[in-house]
Scaffold this active site. Structure first.
Site, PDB file in Angstrom:
ATOM      1  N   CYS A   1       0.748  -1.153   0.095  1.00 18.79           N
ATOM      2  CA  CYS A   1      -0.148   0.053  -0.069  1.00 18.79           C
ATOM      3  C   CYS A   1       0.876   1.041  -0.145  1.00 18.79           C
ATOM      4  O   CYS A   1       1.975   1.187   0.569  1.00 18.79           O
ATOM      5  CB  CYS A   1      -0.754  -0.015   1.271  1.00 18.79           C
TER       6      CYS A   1
ATOM      7  N   ARG B   1       1.746   1.744  -5.737  1.00 15.86           N
ATOM      8  CA  ARG B   1       2.162   0.769  -4.844  1.00 15.86           C
ATOM      9  C   ARG B   1       0.791  -0.152  -4.218  1.00 15.86           C
ATOM     10  O   ARG B   1       0.893  -1.131  -3.581  1.00 15.86           O
ATOM     11  CB  ARG B   1       2.477   1.158  -3.311  1.00 15.86           C
TER      12      ARG B   1
ATOM     13  N   TRP C   1      -3.816  -1.792  -1.577  1.00 13.19           N
ATOM     14  CA  TRP C   1      -3.945  -3.067  -2.194  1.00 13.19           C
ATOM     15  C   TRP C   1      -4.449  -4.052  -1.260  1.00 13.19           C
ATOM     16  O   TRP C   1      -3.859  -4.664  -0.168  1.00 13.19           O
ATOM     17  CB  TRP C   1      -2.314  -3.453  -2.858  1.00 13.19           C
TER      18      TRP C   1
ATOM     19  N   ASN D   1       0.311  -0.497   6.119  1.00  5.10           N
ATOM     20  CA  ASN D   1       0.765  -1.179   4.938  1.00  5.10           C
ATOM     21  C   ASN D   1       1.598  -2.637   5.467  1.00  5.10           C
ATOM     22  O   ASN D   1       2.437  -2.469   6.278  1.00  5.10           O
ATOM     23  CB  ASN D   1       2.094  -0.867   4.040  1.00  5.10           C
ATOM     24  N   GLY D   2       1.012  -3.835   5.066  1.00  7.02           N
ATOM     25  CA  GLY D   2       1.607  -5.029   5.656  1.00  7.02           C
ATOM     26  C   GLY D   2       0.491  -5.982   5.912  1.00  7.02           C
ATOM     27  O   GLY D   2      -0.670  -5.697   5.399  1.00  7.02           O
TER      28      GLY D   2
ATOM     29  N   GLU E   1      10.756 -13.109 -20.076  1.00  5.38           N
ATOM     30  CA  GLU E   1      10.315 -11.764 -19.630  1.00  5.38           C
ATOM     31  C   GLU E   1       9.565 -11.060 -20.465  1.00  5.38           C
ATOM     32  O   GLU E   1       8.583 -10.288 -20.439  1.00  5.38           O
ATOM     33  CB  GLU E   1      11.772 -10.967 -19.888  1.00  5.38           C
TER      34      GLU E   1
ATOM     35  N   LYS F   1       5.761  -9.644 -19.292  1.00  9.33           N
ATOM     36  CA  LYS F   1       5.456  -8.171 -19.524  1.00  9.33           C
ATOM     37  C   LYS F   1       4.031  -8.174 -20.347  1.00  9.33           C
ATOM     38  O   LYS F   1       3.139  -7.458 -19.995  1.00  9.33           O
ATOM     39  CB  LYS F   1       6.284  -7.681 -20.421  1.00  9.33           C
TER      40      LYS F   1
ATOM     41  N   GLU G   1       1.068  -9.089 -17.651  1.00 12.42           N
ATOM     42  CA  GLU G   1       0.718  -8.140 -16.633  1.00 12.42           C
ATOM     43  C   GLU G   1       0.159  -6.951 -17.471  1.00 12.42           C
ATOM     44  O   GLU G   1      -0.769  -6.368 -16.646  1.00 12.42           O
ATOM     45  CB  GLU G   1       1.947  -7.997 -15.851  1.00 12.42           C
TER      46      GLU G   1
ATOM     47  N   HIS H   1       8.044 -30.609 -26.519  1.00 10.46           N
ATOM     48  CA  HIS H   1       7.841 -31.354 -25.632  1.00 10.46           C
ATOM     49  C   HIS H   1       6.508 -31.170 -24.957  1.00 10.46           C
ATOM     50  O   HIS H   1       6.439 -31.647 -23.660  1.00 10.46           O
ATOM     51  CB  HIS H   1       8.863 -31.313 -24.370  1.00 10.46           C
TER      52      HIS H   1
ATOM     53  N   LYS I   1       3.261  -2.352  -7.469  1.00  8.54           N
ATOM     54  CA  LYS I   1       4.661  -2.019  -7.919  1.00  8.54           C
ATOM     55  C   LYS I   1       5.600  -2.960  -6.842  1.00  8.54           C
ATOM     56  O   LYS I   1       6.429  -3.769  -7.387  1.00  8.54           O
ATOM     57  CB  LYS I   1       4.986  -0.587  -8.009  1.00  8.54           C
TER      58      LYS I   1
HETATM   59  O1  M6R Z   1      11.082  -4.869  -6.906  1.00  8.22           O
HETATM   60  P1  M6R Z   1      11.594  -6.144  -7.431  1.00  8.22           P
HETATM   61  O2  M6R Z   1      12.445  -6.157  -8.659  1.00  8.22           O
HETATM   62  O3  M6R Z   1      11.987  -7.067  -6.280  1.00  8.22           O
HETATM   63  O4  M6R Z   1      10.003  -6.767  -7.971  1.00  8.22           O
HETATM   64  C1  M6R Z   1      10.038  -8.037  -8.253  1.00  8.22           C
HETATM   65  C2  M6R Z   1       8.803  -8.258  -9.148  1.00  8.22           C
HETATM   66  O5  M6R Z   1       7.661  -8.006  -8.334  1.00  8.22           O
HETATM   67  C3  M6R Z   1       8.654  -7.482 -10.300  1.00  8.22           C
HETATM   68  O6  M6R Z   1       9.808  -7.526 -11.174  1.00  8.22           O
HETATM   69  C4  M6R Z   1       7.444  -7.753 -11.105  1.00  8.22           C
HETATM   70  O7  M6R Z   1       7.284  -8.996 -11.676  1.00  8.22           O
HETATM   71  C5  M6R Z   1       7.174  -6.729 -12.286  1.00  8.22           C
HETATM   72  N1  M6R Z   1       5.747  -6.370 -12.165  1.00  8.22           N
HETATM   73  C6  M6R Z   1       7.233  -7.219 -13.670  1.00  8.22           C
HETATM   74  O8  M6R Z   1       7.275  -6.485 -14.664  1.00  8.22           O
END
Ligand code: M6R
Length: 588
Positions: A2, A27, A74, A100-101, A465, A469, A472, A488, A583
């Site tokens: 959050c 966040r 969140w 937050n937590g 990757e 991307k 998400e 496979h 994030k």
């Molecule tokens: O802040 P971090 O690099 O530790 O975050 C890790 C993942 O949460 C982050 O890379 C997430 O997968 C991204 N939203 C991907 O684009």
């Protein structure tokens, strides 16, 4: 996960809070709310929805008072409703909190509070904190002591900010395993989950440590340890600027951050040679070497492993951070754990790091957020220097990670001045020119239910990757895998018109990947080649510049990022705030 901002100032704070809240909205963005105290009256306005919607519906900007706090949520405990939005007030409205937590023991605490006659208004774990601190405040009439005593009863993680209805001159906070930062301004003091919340007002910060509590007034900061004893700490200056935290002329932060990469690959390469060498020496001397990270950072970790194995002949295990504890028995004194994280606050990463440290493992981290938990708890730290990344999708932080990882591996190999940053910057600028072509791909495939990404060897993490991307940002199902894995199982899913991105630079694996592309084409796939060399097997071809082999993931990431971004926009999603995500993943 959050966003929190609190402020005590010599001027009204509603505008300051709203501006900060919008900057930490990445966040978490299920709900938003604000509380202020004016004339000994605690006012709370909140609701489910994005900050701008709640601001409009509830008129948060007109709230009066020179002390206030705001929150963007969140959801963890309790669904996304107006009642569950923060801030939460105690039943006597004497205390209000944002959090937050996760409070692991909230059920037993709630039972005890209900038995004492407390009335609850939400389904959240957070609300117990308000009632607990209210009880302590009635007893002590001391905001800081009451806060410390209240949070001592919590199990779990918390960054909490507290206001007291009869003390409009102070605000308190406390943290454990979730970030809380003091912003030290002129005639205004902040508590926030993120430097971005107050960056326009001050760049002087104090990062609280676990189990510490703090009381701020408009011109004073008092930090205490868990025993209540005063802790002296001078503010640090953060390098981030306000312009880093705005969209400039871009439609979205994500697009801005993608376009910043010609600059950020250079800034990432500017590292203190001594620090890089210490990092490399730790790797060389490690009894055993582990690499850990989550999401996109994990993909950068895979790239690191590849070069360490192939070129330095150093064995490294890469473990997804949330799974590291399953392998804890191998983390022993003399081992080294390399942790990669943009935020430096990812709960899974921090859990693994703490487990490793507890077992005598040396932790070397690559992190973007200076002052983050990871940066502060590591033995060696290299910063990404790519500025704040606001878009939920990791873009510039990934390419910066690749640059820093390469510097470390080069140093392990004894190459202390590898160079190449300017050349890479030009190549990234060149790669960005594929945006028009990417938009054509988006027009052709925006309605497809599935996408596949394949690659071989060093590029394999790029397939993962590209898929991550796209998932998400566009919400299209996507899978990434080594091209060798297709036969496979996954080939069974390929039918006429299935888009498959083949990442295939010139080099040792080029011919084999072309053969896989032929196999895909033979089964009806529309093969999209990402490479420095064209081939007739590709139905669509995205040319990326030829660069040194260690940098190919950087230029290949660009079309993959643009594809995900453009697809998100075409499908009317919000690329900066993809659904259900946040994030900084500070819960497990
Ligand atoms: O802040 P971090 O690099 O530790 O975050 C890790 C993942 O949460 C982050 O890379 C997430 O997968 C991204 N939203 C991907 O684009």
């Amino acid at each position: 996960m959050c966003g929190i901002i609190g402020c005590v100032a010599e001027e009204p704070v509603a505008g300051i809070l709203l501006e900060g809240l919008k900057r930490v909205e990445y966040r978490g963005y299920d709900s938003a709310g604000m509380a202020t105290i004016s004339g000994s009256r605690l006012a709370v306005r909140k609701g489910a929805g994005r900050v701008s919607a709640i601001e409009e519906a509830r008129g948060m900007s007109s709230m009066l008072g020179k002390v206030g706090m705001a929150h963007t949520r969140w959801a963890t405990h309790g669904s996304v409703t107006d009642e569950n939005a923060h801030p939460h007030a105690s039943c006597g409205e004497l205390v209000a909190v944002v959090h937050n937590g996760i409070v692991d023991n909230y059920i037993s605490l709630k039972k005890g509070l209900l038995a004492k006659g407390h009335k609850f208004r939400s389904e959240t774990d957070t609300e117990v904190i308000a009632h607990l601190i209210e009880d302590e405040y009635k007893r002590t009439r001391d905001p800081l002591r009451a806060t410390l005593a209240g949070v001592k009863k919590l199990r779990g993680q918390y960054a909490v900010v507290v206001m007291f209805q009869d003390r409009p001159d102070v605000m308190t906070g406390a943290r454990k395993d979730a970030p809380l930062i003091v912003g030290v301004g002129e005639g205004m003091m902040f508590l926030a989950s993120d430097v971005l919340a107050f960056i326009g007002h001050t760049d002087r910060t104090i990062f609280l440590d676990n189990y510490e509590a703090v009381e701020i007034t408009k011109d004073g900061v008092k930090i205490v340890g868990p025993d209540g004893k005063r802790v002296k700490r001078e503010p640090d200056q953060v390098a981030w600027e306000l312009s880093d935290a705005t969209k400039s002329d871009y439609a979205h932060y994500t697009l801005k951050e993608i376009n910043e990469q010609p600059r950020t690959v250079v800034s990432a390469s500017v590292q203190d040679a001594g620090k890089v060498e210490r990092f490399a020496r730790a790797i060389r001397k490690a009894k055993s070497l582990y690499i850990t990270a989550s999401g996109t950072s994990y993909h950068a970790g895979l790239l690191m492993k590849f070069r360490l194995n192939k070129e330095a002949r150093i064995r490294a295990d890469v473990v997804v951070a949330g799974e590291l504890k399953e392998h804890a028995e191998f983390l022993e004194k003399g081992s080294v754990l390399v942790a990669l994280s943009q935020s430096g606050e990812t709960a899974d990463v921090m859990e693994g790091v703490r487990e490793a440290k507890g077992r005598g493992v040396r932790v070397c981290s690559i992190v973007n957020a200076a002052g983050s938990s990871l940066a502060r708890e590591s033995d060696e730290v290299l910063l990404l220097n790519c500025g704040p990344e606001v878009g939920v999708a990791a873009t510039k932080s990934f390419t910066a990670q690749v640059v820093v990882v390469n510097l470390v591996v080069d140093a392990v190999l004894g190459k202390t001045r590898p160079g190449g940053a300017e050349e890479l910057s030009r190549a990234v600028a060149e790669a960005l020119k594929c945006d028009g072509l990417v938009q054509e791909l988006v027009s052709a495939y925006a309605d497809r239910p599935d996408f596949y990404f394949v690659a071989r060897g060093y590029e394999s993490p790029l397939a993962l990757e590209g898929a991550l991307k796209l998932k998400e940002l566009s919400y299209i199902h996507a899978e990434g895998m080594p091209a060798s894995e297709l036969k496979h199982g996954t080939l069974a899913l390929i039918e006429k018109g299935t888009p498959v991105v083949v990442i295939n630079p010139s080099g040792p694996n080029h011919a084999e990947s072309l053969a896989n592309a032929e196999e895909l084409r033979a089964r009806g796939a529309d093969v999209i080649g990402v490479s420095d060399v064209k081939d007739e097997v590709y139905k669509h071809f995205v040319r990326v510049p030829k660069v040194q082999p260690k940098f190919t993931p950087v230029v290949e990431a660009i079309p993959l990022q643009l594809l995900a971004y453009r697809m998100s926009v075409a499908r009317r999603n919000d690329p900066d705030y993809p659904r259900n995500l946040a994030k900084s993943v500070t819960v497990k």
